[in-house]
Design a protein around this motif. Sequence first.
Motif, PDB file in Angstrom:
ATOM      1  N   MET A  12      11.537  -6.279 -36.158  1.00 53.71           N
ATOM      2  CA  MET A  12      12.882  -6.817 -35.973  1.00 53.71           C
ATOM      3  C   MET A  12      12.933  -7.844 -34.836  1.00 53.71           C
ATOM      4  SD  MET A  12      12.361  -4.309 -33.713  1.00 53.71           S
ATOM      5  CE  MET A  12      12.112  -3.029 -34.876  1.00 53.71           C
ATOM      6  N   LEU A  13      11.844  -7.994 -34.110  1.00 61.64           N
ATOM      7  CA  LEU A  13      11.778  -8.940 -32.993  1.00 61.64           C
ATOM      8  C   LEU A  13      11.090 -10.227 -33.439  1.00 61.64           C
ATOM      9  CD1 LEU A  13      10.518  -6.480 -30.213  1.00 61.64           C
ATOM     10  CD2 LEU A  13      12.886  -7.177 -30.647  1.00 61.64           C
ATOM     11  N   ASN A  14      11.632 -11.364 -33.002  1.00 63.54           N
ATOM     12  CA  ASN A  14      10.935 -12.616 -33.290  1.00 63.54           C
ATOM     13  C   ASN A  14       9.804 -12.800 -32.274  1.00 63.54           C
ATOM     14  OD1 ASN A  14      11.910 -13.979 -30.912  1.00 63.54           O
ATOM     15  ND2 ASN A  14      13.830 -14.429 -31.975  1.00 63.54           N
ATOM     16  N   GLU A  15       8.997 -13.815 -32.463  1.00 66.30           N
ATOM     17  CA  GLU A  15       7.810 -14.019 -31.617  1.00 66.30           C
ATOM     18  C   GLU A  15       8.184 -14.154 -30.140  1.00 66.30           C
ATOM     19  OE1 GLU A  15       4.022 -13.770 -30.769  1.00 66.30           O
ATOM     20  OE2 GLU A  15       4.765 -13.582 -32.814  1.00 66.30           O
ATOM     21  N   LYS A  16       9.250 -14.876 -29.846  1.00 69.34           N
ATOM     22  CA  LYS A  16       9.686 -15.067 -28.455  1.00 69.34           C
ATOM     23  C   LYS A  16      10.125 -13.735 -27.838  1.00 69.34           C
ATOM     24  CE  LYS A  16      12.705 -17.961 -25.633  1.00 69.34           C
ATOM     25  NZ  LYS A  16      13.775 -18.966 -25.635  1.00 69.34           N
ATOM     26  N   GLU A  17      10.847 -12.923 -28.605  1.00 70.03           N
ATOM     27  CA  GLU A  17      11.289 -11.614 -28.121  1.00 70.03           C
ATOM     28  C   GLU A  17      10.098 -10.685 -27.894  1.00 70.03           C
ATOM     29  OE1 GLU A  17      15.711 -11.218 -30.204  1.00 70.03           O
ATOM     30  OE2 GLU A  17      13.906 -10.826 -31.410  1.00 70.03           O
ATOM     31  N   ARG A  18       9.136 -10.723 -28.808  1.00 69.63           N
ATOM     32  CA  ARG A  18       7.935  -9.897 -28.647  1.00 69.63           C
ATOM     33  C   ARG A  18       7.202 -10.253 -27.357  1.00 69.63           C
ATOM     34  NH1 ARG A  18       4.708  -9.011 -34.325  1.00 69.63           N
ATOM     35  NH2 ARG A  18       6.471  -8.444 -35.613  1.00 69.63           N
ATOM     36  N   GLN A  19       7.042 -11.541 -27.129  1.00 69.16           N
ATOM     37  CA  GLN A  19       6.326 -11.997 -25.941  1.00 69.16           C
ATOM     38  C   GLN A  19       7.079 -11.595 -24.669  1.00 69.16           C
ATOM     39  OE1 GLN A  19       5.399 -16.165 -26.151  1.00 69.16           O
ATOM     40  NE2 GLN A  19       3.872 -16.021 -24.538  1.00 69.16           N
ATOM     41  N   LEU A  20       8.401 -11.779 -24.662  1.00 74.38           N
ATOM     42  CA  LEU A  20       9.205 -11.425 -23.497  1.00 74.38           C
ATOM     43  C   LEU A  20       9.154  -9.924 -23.232  1.00 74.38           C
ATOM     44  CD1 LEU A  20      11.198 -12.115 -21.226  1.00 74.38           C
ATOM     45  CD2 LEU A  20      13.041 -11.957 -22.919  1.00 74.38           C
ATOM     46  N   LEU A  21       9.333  -9.121 -24.273  1.00 68.30           N
ATOM     47  CA  LEU A  21       9.285  -7.668 -24.106  1.00 68.30           C
ATOM     48  C   LEU A  21       7.918  -7.226 -23.610  1.00 68.30           C
ATOM     49  CD1 LEU A  21      10.638  -4.924 -24.305  1.00 68.30           C
ATOM     50  CD2 LEU A  21      10.035  -4.887 -26.743  1.00 68.30           C
ATOM     51  N   SER A  22       6.869  -7.797 -24.165  1.00 72.39           N
ATOM     52  CA  SER A  22       5.513  -7.471 -23.730  1.00 72.39           C
ATOM     53  C   SER A  22       5.329  -7.767 -22.247  1.00 72.39           C
ATOM     54  CB  SER A  22       4.501  -8.252 -24.569  1.00 72.39           C
ATOM     55  OG  SER A  22       3.204  -8.015 -24.097  1.00 72.39           O
ATOM     56  N   GLU A  23       5.774  -8.918 -21.810  1.00 69.56           N
ATOM     57  CA  GLU A  23       5.637  -9.299 -20.394  1.00 69.56           C
ATOM     58  C   GLU A  23       6.466  -8.393 -19.487  1.00 69.56           C
ATOM     59  OE1 GLU A  23       3.550 -11.429 -18.842  1.00 69.56           O
ATOM     60  OE2 GLU A  23       2.634 -11.669 -20.816  1.00 69.56           O
ATOM     61  N   LEU A  24       7.681  -8.050 -19.899  1.00 69.05           N
ATOM     62  CA  LEU A  24       8.530  -7.174 -19.087  1.00 69.05           C
ATOM     63  C   LEU A  24       7.932  -5.767 -18.972  1.00 69.05           C
ATOM     64  CD1 LEU A  24      12.068  -8.275 -20.339  1.00 69.05           C
ATOM     65  CD2 LEU A  24      11.045  -8.735 -18.088  1.00 69.05           C
ATOM     66  N   LEU A  25       7.427  -5.245 -20.082  1.00 62.91           N
ATOM     67  CA  LEU A  25       6.803  -3.922 -20.044  1.00 62.91           C
ATOM     68  C   LEU A  25       5.528  -3.940 -19.209  1.00 62.91           C
ATOM     69  CD1 LEU A  25       7.392  -2.840 -23.743  1.00 62.91           C
ATOM     70  CD2 LEU A  25       8.544  -1.942 -21.705  1.00 62.91           C
ATOM     71  N   LYS A  26       4.781  -5.030 -19.303  1.00 60.60           N
ATOM     72  CA  LYS A  26       3.569  -5.187 -18.484  1.00 60.60           C
ATOM     73  C   LYS A  26       3.939  -5.219 -16.998  1.00 60.60           C
ATOM     74  CE  LYS A  26      -0.302  -8.439 -17.978  1.00 60.60           C
ATOM     75  NZ  LYS A  26      -0.836  -9.714 -18.522  1.00 60.60           N
ATOM     76  N   LYS A  27       4.997  -5.920 -16.669  1.00 59.81           N
ATOM     77  CA  LYS A  27       5.459  -6.010 -15.276  1.00 59.81           C
ATOM     78  C   LYS A  27       5.857  -4.625 -14.756  1.00 59.81           C
ATOM     79  CE  LYS A  27       8.823  -8.505 -12.416  1.00 59.81           C
ATOM     80  NZ  LYS A  27       9.862  -9.557 -12.431  1.00 59.81           N
ATOM     81  N   MET A  28       6.618  -3.874 -15.556  1.00 61.72           N
ATOM     82  CA  MET A  28       7.021  -2.527 -15.141  1.00 61.72           C
ATOM     83  C   MET A  28       5.815  -1.625 -14.975  1.00 61.72           C
ATOM     84  SD  MET A  28      10.449  -1.337 -17.189  1.00 61.72           S
ATOM     85  CE  MET A  28      10.434   0.272 -16.382  1.00 61.72           C
ATOM     86  N   THR A  29       4.906  -1.668 -15.946  1.00 61.01           N
ATOM     87  CA  THR A  29       3.708  -0.831 -15.899  1.00 61.01           C
ATOM     88  C   THR A  29       2.882  -1.140 -14.676  1.00 61.01           C
ATOM     89  OG1 THR A  29       3.694  -0.692 -18.314  1.00 61.01           O
ATOM     90  CG2 THR A  29       1.656  -0.093 -17.176  1.00 61.01           C
ATOM     91  N   SER A  30       2.671  -2.400 -14.413  1.00 59.39           N
ATOM     92  CA  SER A  30       1.874  -2.821 -13.266  1.00 59.39           C
ATOM     93  C   SER A  30       2.503  -2.345 -11.961  1.00 59.39           C
ATOM     94  CB  SER A  30       1.731  -4.351 -13.274  1.00 59.39           C
ATOM     95  OG  SER A  30       1.044  -4.776 -12.138  1.00 59.39           O
ATOM     96  N   TYR A  31       3.808  -2.504 -11.841  1.00 60.75           N
ATOM     97  CA  TYR A  31       4.518  -2.096 -10.622  1.00 60.75           C
ATOM     98  C   TYR A  31       4.460  -0.577 -10.426  1.00 60.75           C
ATOM     99  CZ  TYR A  31       8.368  -1.202  -7.415  1.00 60.75           C
ATOM    100  OH  TYR A  31       9.109  -0.768  -6.361  1.00 60.75           O
ATOM    101  N   LEU A  32       4.703   0.164 -11.494  1.00 59.55           N
ATOM    102  CA  LEU A  32       4.760   1.622 -11.375  1.00 59.55           C
ATOM    103  C   LEU A  32       3.393   2.277 -11.314  1.00 59.55           C
ATOM    104  CD1 LEU A  32       7.687   2.272 -13.864  1.00 59.55           C
ATOM    105  CD2 LEU A  32       7.765   2.406 -11.363  1.00 59.55           C
ATOM    106  N   ASP A  33       2.363   1.578 -11.776  1.00 63.24           N
ATOM    107  CA  ASP A  33       1.016   2.129 -11.813  1.00 63.24           C
ATOM    108  C   ASP A  33       0.235   1.854 -10.538  1.00 63.24           C
ATOM    109  OD1 ASP A  33      -0.826   3.672 -13.210  1.00 63.24           O
ATOM    110  OD2 ASP A  33      -1.833   1.938 -14.074  1.00 63.24           O
ATOM    111  N   SER A  34       0.814   1.081  -9.633  1.00 66.84           N
ATOM    112  CA  SER A  34       0.072   0.725  -8.409  1.00 66.84           C
ATOM    113  C   SER A  34       0.255   1.725  -7.299  1.00 66.84           C
ATOM    114  CB  SER A  34       0.477  -0.645  -7.927  1.00 66.84           C
ATOM    115  OG  SER A  34       1.873  -0.720  -7.697  1.00 66.84           O
TER     116      SER A  34
END
Length: 166
Positions: free
Chosen positions: A144-166
Amino acid sequence: MSENNKDLLDSLVSDWKKERPDLDASAMLIIGRILKLGKILEKSANAALSSNNIYYTDLDVLATLRRSGTPYELTPKQLMQSVLITSGAMTALLDRLLKLELIYRSPDPLDGRIKRAGLTKKGITVIDKAIEVRFKEADTSVGMLNEKERQLLSELLKKMTSYLDS
């Protein structure tokens, strides 16, 4: 937001606003949805993989071995660095995969106390089929997500994961 668009998390946060207006529960709109989504996605992955008689955690280990390249062997420590399960769960999982004849265990040539896990021919066949199913299922899950939404969601989740995993 219309009443039709409200979900459980909207209701929970709304209830907390009434009961404890001094607290900001808005972060739960994100965290609660991520937790719920994780359960939904794991259930969907397990359903998709059931035709291969494996679970998502099995796939995680088998895929890690498969993408490690020939000879498709890793130590339990190397596997632990790539999967999202505890060491106790890893031992039980390796025992299960061994019984299913999807992996073999052999002494590490550098340290005989360590038992490496490697894919059998059957394991390679199973993971090669299962990963195709898994990738299709994952693509459907974000369909249900377009390519731009997929990329944005991926980056946001990566940012959260990186912050919380450190």
